[in-house]
Design a protein around this motif. Structure first.
Motif, PDB file in Angstrom:
ATOM      1  N   THR A   1       0.826  -1.206   0.000  1.00 36.10           N
ATOM      2  CA  THR A   1       0.000   0.000   0.000  1.00 36.10           C
ATOM      3  C   THR A   1       0.864   1.263   0.000  1.00 36.10           C
ATOM      4  O   THR A   1       2.070   1.204   0.238  1.00 36.10           O
ATOM      5  N   ARG A   2       0.207   2.392  -0.254  1.00 34.79           N
ATOM      6  CA  ARG A   2       0.909   3.681  -0.215  1.00 34.79           C
ATOM      7  C   ARG A   2       1.480   3.960   1.176  1.00 34.79           C
ATOM      8  O   ARG A   2       2.648   4.369   1.276  1.00 34.79           O
TER       9      ARG A   2
ATOM     10  N   PRO B   1       2.087   2.018  -6.032  1.00 35.39           N
ATOM     11  CA  PRO B   1       1.850   2.741  -4.781  1.00 35.39           C
ATOM     12  C   PRO B   1       3.036   3.594  -4.329  1.00 35.39           C
ATOM     13  O   PRO B   1       2.902   4.399  -3.410  1.00 35.39           O
TER      14      PRO B   1
END
Length: 355
Positions: A39-40, A110
């Motif tokens: 994820t980011r 991401p």
């Protein structure tokens, strides 16, 4: 799969760098984490953690992970990665994710755009040599008389060997070639073109070898040999290499990590220290910056400067050697311009008179 992708050519040195970065990233994110699950926020945390990893952590703690190295360094004043180094790690990781996106392994990248601010402007990453540095470099024993050009290069002596350690710095100063461009030259890459002796900067080889690398497409070009090199006997040196049937112009140089410049770069750093010319943000690449400044001082046509240096130009982004034969600049025009490159304070006459 990413590193073995046949659509992208990478040197051994670049492959090693990617593997090193990959190991550090896996240490922080977790070796078993699927790409789709990254994820980011995880990428932001990776950026934060990378900024905490001590320099040379693997040499200092070879059996410890990057996260363990961070813990071991707490409370100690170890130097960490520079912004440029850290951003280089993130760029390599982002390149992997970009590839995964193109291969439809993940929906998006991401880590796109994640980097830290670098307070050093790009043009200040490397500086040109000062006039005093150039004087110290070319007054050193390797150019004026030394014991030999191996371990005795910094000791004054009666010998004047003219091999790579002698020619390559002069080529860099007066031709603007990148270090690996000069180190990897084939003997056949220096030849007459329309009446002018020229460097042919190309990955092609008359011997069918696949051992040359160029930075960009515009790097492929023709650069006439500067009059100073001609006065110093460079043409005779090339003839000697041909007579000896040497495929390489500097046969004593060996390739390491896919680059002929690897070991030379390390030697040149030691050489700068030995002659008192070492300074912050200067290295062999500073010759290229000095060359660019000399072109400016000569008020050279910008398109010709771009062609000589292998820099991309808005008016011509193809950068192929054939440009110099057809729609590009003629060798005569390039020679006329490069002949304007001059540096004050360097006495070449004694070198030209040497045996």
């Amino acid at each position: 799969m990413f590193l073995s992708d046949a659509s992208t050519a990478r040197s051994d040195k670049t492959l090693l760098a990617y593997r090193t970065v990959s190991q550090t990233v896996m240490d922080i994110l977790g070796g078993d984490v699927p790409l789709r699950s990254i994820t980011r926020p995880q990428c932001r945390d990776l950026l934060t953690k990378l900024a905490m990893v001590p320099l040379h952590a693997r040499k200092r703690w070879p059996d410890r992970s990057a996260l363990e190295a961070i813990s071991l360094s707490e409370g100690q004043r170890f130097q960490t990665m520079s912004p440029a180094h850290l951003n280089g790690h993130m760029n390599k990781f982002s390149s992997l994710l970009n590839w995964a996106t193109k291969e439809e392994l993940i929906a998006r990248n991401p880590a796109l755009g994640l980097r830290i601010h670098d307070p050093v402007p790009p043009r200040d990453k490397r500086r040109p040599f000062s006039a005093e540095q150039l004087r110290k470099i070319f007054m050193a024993p390797i150019f004026r008389g030394c014991v030999d050009d191996e371990n005795g290069y910094a000791v004054p002596g009666s010998n004047r060997p003219t091999r790579g350690r002698y020619w390559i710095p002069i080529i860099g100063l007066y031709s603007g070639l990148r270090l690996n461009e000069a180190c990897q030259l084939d003997t056949a890459d220096v030849r007459m073109v329309e009446g002018h002796l020229c460097f042919i900067i190309t990955t092609a080889s008359e011997h069918g070898a696949d051992d040359k690398r160029l930075k960009t497409l515009s790097s492929e070009r023709i650069v006439p040999v500067h009059p100073v090199l001609l006065d110093l006997g460079f043409e005779a040196y090339v003839r000697a290499r041909r007579s000896a049937n040497d495929m390489k112009l500097f046969p004593e140089l060996s390739s390491r990590h896919g680059l002929y410049s690897h070991l030379f770069s390390r030697w040149f750093a030691r050489f700068l220290v030995s002659c008192g010319a070492a300074a912050e943000r200067t290295c062999y690449h500073s010759f290229r910056h000095s060359f660019r400044d000399a072109c400016r001082a000569a008020r050279m046509d910008r398109d010709i400067v771009m062609a000589l240096g292998g820099w991309s130009s808005a008016s011509d982004s193809s950068g192929s050697v054939s440009d110099s034969y057809g729609r590009g600049h003629s060798p005569a025009a390039l020679f006329q311009s490069i002949s304007l490159v001059r540096y004050e304070g360097i006495e070449w006459s004694t070198l030209a008179d040497s045996p």
